[in-house]
Design an enzyme around this catalytic site. Structure first.
Site, PDB file in Angstrom:
ATOM      1  N   ASP A   1       0.814  -1.218   0.000  1.00  0.00           N
ATOM      2  CA  ASP A   1       0.000   0.000   0.000  1.00  0.00           C
ATOM      3  C   ASP A   1       0.853   1.277   0.000  1.00  0.00           C
ATOM      4  OD1 ASP A   1       1.000  -0.313   2.500  1.00  0.00           O
ATOM      5  OD2 ASP A   1      -0.887   0.069   3.563  1.00  0.00           O
TER       6      ASP A   1
ATOM      7  N   HIS B   1      23.941   3.532 -18.080  1.00  0.00           N
ATOM      8  CA  HIS B   1      22.821   3.775 -17.171  1.00  0.00           C
ATOM      9  C   HIS B   1      23.066   3.140 -15.796  1.00  0.00           C
ATOM     10  CE1 HIS B   1      20.022   4.530 -20.857  1.00  0.00           C
ATOM     11  NE2 HIS B   1      20.757   5.568 -20.549  1.00  0.00           N
TER      12      HIS B   1
ATOM     13  N   ASP C   1      26.344  11.653 -13.361  1.00  0.00           N
ATOM     14  CA  ASP C   1      25.330  12.202 -14.265  1.00  0.00           C
ATOM     15  C   ASP C   1      24.085  12.390 -13.415  1.00  0.00           C
ATOM     16  OD1 ASP C   1      23.317  12.676 -16.108  1.00  0.00           O
ATOM     17  OD2 ASP C   1      24.009  11.176 -17.544  1.00  0.00           O
TER      18      ASP C   1
ATOM     19  N   HIS D   1      26.578   6.673 -27.985  1.00  0.00           N
ATOM     20  CA  HIS D   1      25.290   7.369 -27.836  1.00  0.00           C
ATOM     21  C   HIS D   1      25.312   8.688 -28.604  1.00  0.00           C
ATOM     22  CE1 HIS D   1      26.997  10.138 -24.798  1.00  0.00           C
ATOM     23  NE2 HIS D   1      27.532   9.074 -24.207  1.00  0.00           N
TER      24      HIS D   1
ATOM     25  N   GLU E   1      26.544  16.373 -24.673  1.00  0.00           N
ATOM     26  CA  GLU E   1      27.135  15.378 -23.774  1.00  0.00           C
ATOM     27  C   GLU E   1      27.967  14.304 -24.468  1.00  0.00           C
ATOM     28  OE1 GLU E   1      24.213  12.587 -22.120  1.00  0.00           O
ATOM     29  OE2 GLU E   1      22.631  13.881 -22.906  1.00  0.00           O
TER      30      GLU E   1
HETATM   31  N1  GLY Z   1      20.867  11.504 -17.728  1.00  0.00           N
HETATM   32  C1  GLY Z   1      20.318  11.001 -18.912  1.00  0.00           C
HETATM   33  C2  GLY Z   1      21.018  11.535 -20.088  1.00  0.00           C
HETATM   34  O1  GLY Z   1      22.052  12.144 -19.956  1.00  0.00           O
HETATM   35  O2  GLY Z   1      20.557  11.406 -21.182  1.00  0.00           O
HETATM   36 MN    MN Z   2      22.745  13.080 -18.199  1.00  0.00          MN
HETATM   37 MN    MN Z   3      21.448  13.896 -21.050  1.00  0.00          MN
END
Ligand code: GLY
Ligand code: MN
Ligand code: MN
Length: 439
Positions: free
Chosen positions: A40, A244, A261, A351, A385
């Site tokens: 709950d 991640h 991050d 990425h 980034e």
């Molecule tokens: N913290 C997630 C990203 O940098 O995309």
């Molecule tokens: Mn990030």
């Molecule tokens: Mn980001």
């Protein structure tokens, strides 16, 4: 209650959305559901970002209805009624009265009455906008309201014939940040930058990754940001290569880097910063060499954020510098052009160089228009980034590079002649980081 975004801004957003809706249409948007954590116990409630954008109303069990041209008011909110006994347990409710008085709605009703009232509002509207396919329960709910009307066609009821995803219109509005939104995002960036500085100062061997996470949360909350924008990543040593990583449970070791991050959320707006620094306060030679490459890539990418450039320009700029660095340091044994052509950088940088930023950390908005990358325009907010991640078991590179993970991430807003960095309150040059950590 929102402090930094005034009530009139939410009304202006609804007006702009309705301006783009067909004249005989209606839009229906639900609040986020409450989610169970265990038995709950609920997760802390976070409003749906689309709903937040259009209402600023932070309660669950609410539905916004927009009806352009409706005589008794175009913005209608269904929400929980006030109830002193319930409020004693679960906290203050605005009620339909508060929705009008404090949130600027034109009209409001108890959510308990929605099944009786809403079909009548839908009646006669030919197009219905809603978050089609986002939540199975809500899809069913909308169709039930429509069924009510379909059952009455022989009595003259006119159910809508067109069902359109609301996101098309709404997410394009959300992509362009207003001056007030940029103010909130800048404040979120400032708080997060201070949190990163505090984490750097707190780092020492023998400590644990989660202790740095605690430092971040402490700083966020101390400044009124009650939540993180996403689970903080605190990865030391080779954990910095796990994109991640949120376990955050390893001990900090002398000689390792720490990749953090993390960003706070302020009035539902996200910030998103990454910094990488040495546990000991001093970069080793291989760490320094790779770090300088990532930093140069980040500067090049930030330089490429300006009106007229398209979405992929900063990424291309970063790729070029990163690849050049990998070749110069001997991690790639080929020419820069060949490495770019073959995407040989991919094992080290897998990425994108950024994403839109706003109410969601990976914010809404199309990255392409048709087949072409979207052109950057003032008011768009994004992250920059780049990173390099040398897997600990990558036997194709010299041992000294292995297990080093580096990312440097800032939040920027496109301005008339370039961009503004919202997160420059935390250092990123090697000298400035070492000076901060020594101080
Ligand atoms: N913290 C997630 C990203 O940098 O995309
Ligand atoms: Mn990030
Ligand atoms: Mn980001």
């Amino acid at each position: 209650m929102n402090q930094l975004i005034p009530v009139k801004d939410f009304a202006e957003r609804r007006r702009r959305l309705m301006e783009q809706m067909a004249p005989d249409s209606i839009a229906i948007l639900p609040s986020a559901p409450e989610r169970t954590r265990n038995r709950d116990v609920l997760h802390p409630f976070r409003q749906d970002s689309d709903f937040q954008y259009l209402t600023g109303f932070g309660e669950p069990e609410a539905v916004l209805v927009l009806i352009p041209g409706r005589e008794h008011g175009e913005s209608v909110l269904f929400c929980k009624e006030r109830n002193p006994e319930k409020e004693l347990w679960d906290g203050f409710l605005a009620g339909p009265e508060g929705a009008i008085e404090r949130f600027g709605m034109d009209d409001a009703f108890p959510i308990a009455d929605i099944d009786e009232i809403l079909p009548g509002m839908i009646e006669g509207r030919s197009r219905l906008y809603y978050p089609l396919g986002k939540d199975h329960n809500f899809d069913t709910q909308v169709m039930e309201w429509v069924q009510t009307l379909r059952a009455k066609v022989r009595s003259g009821a006119r159910p809508p014939g067109e069902f359109v995803a609301l996101e098309h219109l709404l997410h394009d509005l959300r992509l362009y940040k207003s001056a007030n939104e940029i103010k909130v995002m800048a404040r979120a960036g400032e708080i997060s930058a201070e949190a990163h500085c505090n984490a750097m100062k707190r780092a020492r061997k023998g400590g644990y990754e989660y202790q740095l996470e605690a430092e971040l949360i402490h700083t966020f909350m101390s400044h009124g940001a009650r939540s993180t924008a996403y689970p903080s990543i605190v990865g030391s040593g080779a954990n910095g290569c796990i994109l991640h990583y949120i376990e955050n449970s390893a001990p900090l070791k002398e000689g390792d880097l720490v990749l953090i991050d993390a960003g706070c959320e302020l009035e539902c707006y996200a910030s998103d910063i990454t910094r990488t620094f040495p546990v000991s306060g001093r970069f080793s030679e291989p760490q320094r060499a790779l770090y300088e490459v990532v930093l140069a890539a980040q500067y090049a990418a930030i330089d490429a954020v300006k009106p007229g450039n398209h979405w992929n320009h900063p990424h291309e700029a970063a790729l070029k510098v990163l690849t050049q660095g990998l070749v110069e340091l001997g991690l790639l044994d080929m020419s820069v052009d060949e490495a770019l052509e073959k995407e040989a950088y991919r094992p080290f940088f897998m990425h994108r160089t950024g994403h839109w930023l706003g109410l969601d950390v990976h914010d809404v908005g199309d990255y392409k228009v048709g087949d072409a990358w979207r052109v950057l325009e003032p008011g768009m907010a994004l992250t920059v980034e780049p990173g390099l991640y040398i897997a600990p078991d990558n036997s194709s590179v010299d041992e000294r590079w292995r297990g080093i993970g580096i990312r440097i991430e800032d939040d920027v807003v496109v301005t008339r002649d370039g961009c503004r960095v919202l997160t420059d309150g935390v250092p990123k040059t090697i000298d400035a980081i070492e000076a901060l950590m020594a101080g």
